[in-house]
Design a protein around this motif. Structure first.
Motif, short mmCIF file in Angstrom:
data_model
loop_
_atom_site.label_atom_id
_atom_site.label_comp_id
_atom_site.label_asym_id
_atom_site.label_seq_id
_atom_site.Cartn_x
_atom_site.Cartn_y
_atom_site.Cartn_z
N GLY A 1 -24.22 83.85 -26.06
CA GLY A 1 -24.17 84.07 -27.01
C GLY A 1 -23.68 85.46 -28.41
O GLY A 1 -23.60 84.93 -29.08
N PHE A 2 -22.52 86.21 -27.24
CA PHE A 2 -22.06 86.92 -27.69
C PHE A 2 -20.61 85.77 -27.88
O PHE A 2 -20.35 85.25 -27.53
CB PHE A 2 -21.25 87.87 -26.97
CG PHE A 2 -22.44 88.87 -26.00
CD1 PHE A 2 -22.74 89.78 -27.38
CD2 PHE A 2 -22.46 88.97 -24.88
CE1 PHE A 2 -23.07 91.47 -26.66
CE2 PHE A 2 -24.26 90.11 -25.13
CZ PHE A 2 -24.87 90.64 -25.96
N ALA A 3 -19.86 86.29 -29.35
CA ALA A 3 -18.58 85.21 -29.74
C ALA A 3 -17.62 86.22 -28.89
O ALA A 3 -16.21 85.20 -28.93
CB ALA A 3 -18.76 85.37 -31.65
N ASP A 4 -17.84 87.30 -29.15
CA ASP A 4 -15.95 88.00 -28.54
C ASP A 4 -16.27 88.50 -26.89
O ASP A 4 -17.39 88.68 -26.73
CB ASP A 4 -16.10 89.03 -30.03
CG ASP A 4 -16.02 88.65 -31.39
OD1 ASP A 4 -15.83 87.68 -31.35
OD2 ASP A 4 -16.69 89.35 -31.86
N SER A 5 -15.35 89.58 -27.13
CA SER A 5 -15.08 90.45 -25.69
C SER A 5 -14.18 91.34 -26.10
O SER A 5 -13.31 91.37 -27.14
CB SER A 5 -14.10 89.48 -24.78
OG SER A 5 -15.04 88.47 -24.23
N VAL A 6 -14.28 92.28 -26.00
CA VAL A 6 -13.53 93.89 -25.66
C VAL A 6 -12.94 94.64 -24.51
O VAL A 6 -13.72 93.87 -23.15
CB VAL A 6 -14.44 94.98 -26.55
CG1 VAL A 6 -13.85 96.10 -26.01
CG2 VAL A 6 -14.97 94.89 -27.64
N VAL A 7 -11.80 94.03 -24.80
CA VAL A 7 -10.89 94.90 -23.49
C VAL A 7 -10.24 95.94 -23.80
O VAL A 7 -9.82 96.37 -24.55
CB VAL A 7 -9.84 94.01 -23.05
CG1 VAL A 7 -8.73 95.06 -22.12
CG2 VAL A 7 -10.25 92.47 -22.07
N TRP A 8 -10.76 97.54 -23.17
CA TRP A 8 -10.72 98.38 -24.07
C TRP A 8 -9.82 99.50 -22.46
O TRP A 8 -10.99 99.34 -21.10
CB TRP A 8 -11.85 99.44 -23.94
CG TRP A 8 -11.33 100.94 -24.14
CD1 TRP A 8 -10.28 100.81 -25.22
CD2 TRP A 8 -12.39 101.86 -24.11
NE1 TRP A 8 -10.14 102.46 -25.43
CE2 TRP A 8 -11.15 103.51 -24.71
CE3 TRP A 8 -12.73 101.92 -23.38
CZ2 TRP A 8 -11.34 104.22 -24.06
CZ3 TRP A 8 -13.17 103.31 -22.37
CH2 TRP A 8 -12.46 104.49 -23.30
N ASN A 9 -8.79 99.90 -22.29
CA ASN A 9 -8.78 101.61 -21.20
C ASN A 9 -7.29 102.44 -22.42
O ASN A 9 -7.12 102.36 -22.30
CB ASN A 9 -7.82 101.01 -19.92
CG ASN A 9 -7.59 101.75 -19.09
OD1 ASN A 9 -6.54 102.88 -19.83
ND2 ASN A 9 -8.27 101.99 -17.88
N PRO A 10 -8.00 103.56 -22.10
CA PRO A 10 -7.67 103.94 -23.35
C PRO A 10 -6.22 104.76 -22.56
O PRO A 10 -5.50 105.97 -23.86
CB PRO A 10 -8.16 105.79 -22.61
CG PRO A 10 -9.32 105.70 -21.24
CD PRO A 10 -9.71 104.03 -21.40
N GLY A 11 -6.03 105.01 -21.41
CA GLY A 11 -4.77 104.60 -20.97
C GLY A 11 -4.33 106.26 -20.31
O GLY A 11 -5.22 107.32 -21.28
N PRO A 12 -3.43 107.25 -19.94
CA PRO A 12 -3.30 108.60 -19.22
C PRO A 12 -3.45 109.42 -20.53
O PRO A 12 -4.15 110.55 -20.47
CB PRO A 12 -2.09 108.31 -18.45
CG PRO A 12 -1.25 107.37 -19.26
CD PRO A 12 -2.36 106.24 -19.79
N VAL A 13 -2.70 109.06 -21.09
CA VAL A 13 -2.67 110.53 -22.62
C VAL A 13 -4.34 110.11 -23.80
O VAL A 13 -5.09 111.23 -23.27
CB VAL A 13 -1.62 109.87 -23.64
CG1 VAL A 13 -1.60 111.21 -24.61
CG2 VAL A 13 0.01 109.67 -23.43
N ARG A 14 -4.45 109.20 -23.93
CA ARG A 14 -6.09 109.99 -24.32
C ARG A 14 -7.26 109.78 -23.62
O ARG A 14 -8.12 110.33 -23.51
CB ARG A 14 -6.17 108.34 -25.58
CG ARG A 14 -7.21 108.49 -26.16
CD ARG A 14 -7.40 107.70 -27.28
NE ARG A 14 -8.21 107.19 -27.87
CZ ARG A 14 -9.55 106.50 -28.65
NH1 ARG A 14 -9.19 104.93 -27.65
NH2 ARG A 14 -10.16 106.80 -28.91
N GLY A 15 -6.42 109.29 -22.22
CA GLY A 15 -8.34 108.98 -21.60
C GLY A 15 -7.96 110.86 -21.27
O GLY A 15 -9.21 111.67 -20.42
#
Length: 190
Positions: free
Chosen positions: A130-144
């Motif tokens: 039902g969902f068309a898209d996917s998100v892959v996210w990790n902020p990385g060490p600096v932004r995290g």
């Protein structure tokens, strides 16, 4: 899911408080089902109003991993994505495996319905319907390190791989219903 699975449904309908944020009639149901090695999340949206509505949605799935740099996301090869970490440029996933080496913030448009998040000793299969898209996210060490809701060093132990409808809003006619499901299955071995 196994016969002994347990489920809970959370319901939200529009009110004066929601109208202050989004001025439309709606009803949402989030059903969470757990059984054996599987967790299923189903989001149902109903438009009880007399005008069409448009919305986007994502099931923010924060996966706990031992070390994000040792994770391989498989199943996205050939998929087109919008790379927010690089200024929202559109690209194509050329690599067979996505490896996380820093900040990653991608919306895979028209993404495959099944991907695998593998790390030494275990794999999580992430399926969507039902969902068309996917998100892959990790902020990385600096932004995290700058995010208040991530513990110190926490970005090295998490990865979001989530079902989403964000590339194009879902449009619901009056009286219509939309459903999207994400199923996570844990497996031993990589």
């Amino acid at each position: 899911l196994s016969a002994d699975a347990a489920a809970a449904t959370l319901i939200l309908a529009d009110s004066a408080a929601t109208h202050a944020l989004w001025p439309h009639a709606f009803a949402l149901e989030l059903t969470v089902t757990v059984g054996g090695p599987t967790l299923a999340l189903r989001l149902d949206v109903v438009n009880p109003g007399d005008a069409a509505i448009e919305f986007t949605a994502a099931l923010h799935t924060y996966l706990r991993v031992e070390q994000v740099s040792r994770v391989a996301v498989r199943g996205l090869e050939g998929a087109r994505y919008r790379d927010a970490a690089a200024g929202n440029v559109e690209r194509v996933q050329d690599e067979h495996e996505l490896r996380i080496t820093g900040e990653v913030d991608r919306v895979y448009l028209g993404a495959p319905d099944r991907v695998e998040v593998s790390e030494p000793g275990r794999t999580t299969v992430v399926e969507k319907r039902g969902f068309a898209d996917s998100v892959v996210w990790n902020p990385g060490p600096v932004r995290g390190a700058a995010l208040a809701d991530i513990e110190p060093g926490g970005a090295t132990r998490m990865l979001c791989v989530e079902a989403a409808a964000v590339g194009a809003p879902v449009r619901l006619a009056p009286g219509a219903r939309w459903s999207g499901t994400q199923i996570l299955t844990a497996r031993r071995g990589a």
